[in-house]
Design a protein around this motif. Structure first.
Motif, PDB file in Angstrom:
ATOM      1  N   ARG A   1       6.481 -17.962 -11.175  1.00 41.82           N
ATOM      2  CA  ARG A   1       7.032 -18.074 -12.544  1.00 41.82           C
ATOM      3  C   ARG A   1       8.219 -17.128 -12.733  1.00 41.82           C
ATOM      4  O   ARG A   1       9.208 -17.472 -13.389  1.00 41.82           O
ATOM      5  CB  ARG A   1       5.935 -17.784 -13.561  1.00 41.82           C
ATOM      6  N   ALA A   2       8.134 -15.942 -12.132  1.00 43.42           N
ATOM      7  CA  ALA A   2       9.263 -15.016 -12.210  1.00 43.42           C
ATOM      8  C   ALA A   2      10.475 -15.571 -11.471  1.00 43.42           C
ATOM      9  O   ALA A   2      11.621 -15.430 -11.927  1.00 43.42           O
ATOM     10  CB  ALA A   2       8.858 -13.656 -11.642  1.00 43.42           C
ATOM     11  N   GLU A   3      10.236 -16.222 -10.313  1.00 41.75           N
ATOM     12  CA  GLU A   3      11.327 -16.837  -9.563  1.00 41.75           C
ATOM     13  C   GLU A   3      11.988 -17.944 -10.366  1.00 41.75           C
ATOM     14  O   GLU A   3      13.222 -18.060 -10.407  1.00 41.75           O
ATOM     15  CB  GLU A   3      10.809 -17.384  -8.236  1.00 41.75           C
ATOM     16  N   VAL A   4      11.186 -18.768 -11.023  1.00 34.28           N
ATOM     17  CA  VAL A   4      11.714 -19.845 -11.852  1.00 34.28           C
ATOM     18  C   VAL A   4      12.557 -19.275 -12.984  1.00 34.28           C
ATOM     19  O   VAL A   4      13.640 -19.787 -13.303  1.00 34.28           O
ATOM     20  CB  VAL A   4      10.566 -20.712 -12.392  1.00 34.28           C
ATOM     21  N   ALA A   5      12.086 -18.184 -13.605  1.00 27.20           N
ATOM     22  CA  ALA A   5      12.787 -17.595 -14.750  1.00 27.20           C
ATOM     23  C   ALA A   5      14.163 -17.057 -14.368  1.00 27.20           C
ATOM     24  O   ALA A   5      15.101 -17.112 -15.189  1.00 27.20           O
ATOM     25  CB  ALA A   5      11.936 -16.484 -15.350  1.00 27.20           C
TER      26      ALA A   5
END
Length: 387
Positions: free
Chosen positions: A116-120
């Motif tokens: 999720r951090a990578e997507v953000a």
């Protein structure tokens, strides 16, 4: 049990017998007949150079023919799938290249949080990326997934390819453009030349060359011992099942590639990874031997991950040697202190997406004398030990 890889077994007859005679002089000798070497020979021949590609065995006998055939590009210019798509179309190569998407199951909530951090932080112009919960993963996979998986990472730009047909097709295109493809032609050493910059001694005689490119993965250290300290051989284990009904599932993995798999066009599932079952034995070795502990883990994986997975048999098992650098980035560029000697190696387990673009950038650098800026992060000079 067949130890021939699924790719070598289904690539058709070997299209490149050993040549009877080698050219006396060429502009460049490329040492190594995997994807990186063949792609470099292709781009150099396409530029009009006289090229000899020297491979000690059949083409794609090493890591290029021992992977899972998953093409998962990162958001970097050298890995754009459009380049491969255009070359395949222009050269009429049928390498089974198709977009399937890529689903990486997250083995814990912590890994899912990383996703999720990578997507953000993903750049808007990068290929799309989504974090999925477990029901969404089950929908993408088309089958139930074990409860221990918290969710997953969905990359819609994931592709699959038949890696040996890709290598064979590029080699044939290079040959059409004038390259000599010399299989079963080991290179013994490279010394200063008499008429050109270098004299390459092969098992079939010497060849004078203005340039030499080392594209021989972990074997590069054989010719340049300093690079042996930079590139670490890492063994990977793979198996293939018998043919199964089409499942419609994308290429898949666990976390960031600890396990990886896809279904081939003929229905087999090719599955690799599970290094954590015996990691020490797989590091620093060049022996393509099966590891029983890891192969047992691979055999158990599908049924444990997908409840109700169809009954299947394992029809093939093999191992392959990857070439890992200390910082995880490939080596591509001029060898420090080796005038007109070049290297393209160190792709680790991520060679399919960047090899063609990296080879093109290297060929541009060689033929124009102007370093391609895309190669700057891959400069071998970043490792003092390569001098």
């Amino acid at each position: 049990m067949d130890r021939t890889t699924a790719w070598l077994a289904t690539a058709g007859p070997d299209p490149f017998p050993a040549p009877a005679v080698l050219p006396a002089e060429v502009d460049a000798v490329v040492v190594g007949g995997g994807l990186a070497g063949v792609a470099t020979a292709y781009w150099l021949a396409r530029s009009g150079w006289a090229v000899l590609l020297a491979e000690r065995g059949p083409l794609a006998r090493g890591a290029s023919g021992r992977n899972a055939g998953v093409f998962l590009p990162a958001p970097r210019p050298l890995e754009h799938p459009g380049l491969l798509r255009s070359v395949l179309a222009e050269e009429g190569i049928d390498a089974g290249f198709r977009r399937t998407g890529h689903l990486a199951l997250s083995s814990s909530t912590a890994v899912l949080a990383e996703v999720r951090a990578e997507v953000a932080r993903r750049s808007p112009d990068a290929p799309p990326l989504r974090a999925l919960d477990r029901p969404e993963c089950e929908k993408k996979a088309g089958m139930p997934i074990a409860p221990r998986y918290a969710g997953g990472r969905w990359a819609s730009d994931g592709h699959v390819v038949h890696p040996v047909r890709l290598v064979h097709g590029l080699a044939a295109a290079a040959h059409r453009r004038g390259a000599c493809v010399a299989t079963r032609t080991p290179v013994r050493d490279v010394v200063p030349g008499r008429r050109r910059g270098w004299r390459v001694h092969t098992a079939r005689g010497p060849v004078e060359a203005s340039h030499v490119v080392f594209a021989c993965a972990a074997e590069t250290g054989t010719f340049h011992p300093g690079l042996g300290e930079v590139i670490t051989p890492m063994r990977g284990q793979v198996l293939a099942t018998g043919a199964l009904p089409p499942m419609g599932a994308p290429a898949m993995a666990v976390d960031f590639g600890s396990v990886y798999w896809r279904q081939t066009d003929d229905g087999a599932v090719v599955l690799g990874g599970c290094r954590s079952a015996d990691p020490g034995a797989e590091t620093g070795t060049r022996a393509e031997q099966l590891n029983p502990a890891i192969q047992r883990a691979l055999s158990a994986f599908l049924a444990a991950t997908f409840p109700g997975f169809p009954p299947h048999t394992v029809t093939g098992r093999w191992a392959g040697i990857m070439d890992q650098t200390a910082d995880g980035r490939p080596l591509a560029g001029a060898l420090p202190g080796g005038a007109r000697q070049w290297v393209i190696a160190g792709f680790g387990g991520h060679g399919l997406p960047p090899a063609l673009g990296t080879a093109r950038a290297l060929a541009v650098t060689m033929t124009t004398g102007r370093p391609d800026p895309l190669l700057a992060p891959l400069d071998p000079a970043r490792f003092g030990g390569s001098r």
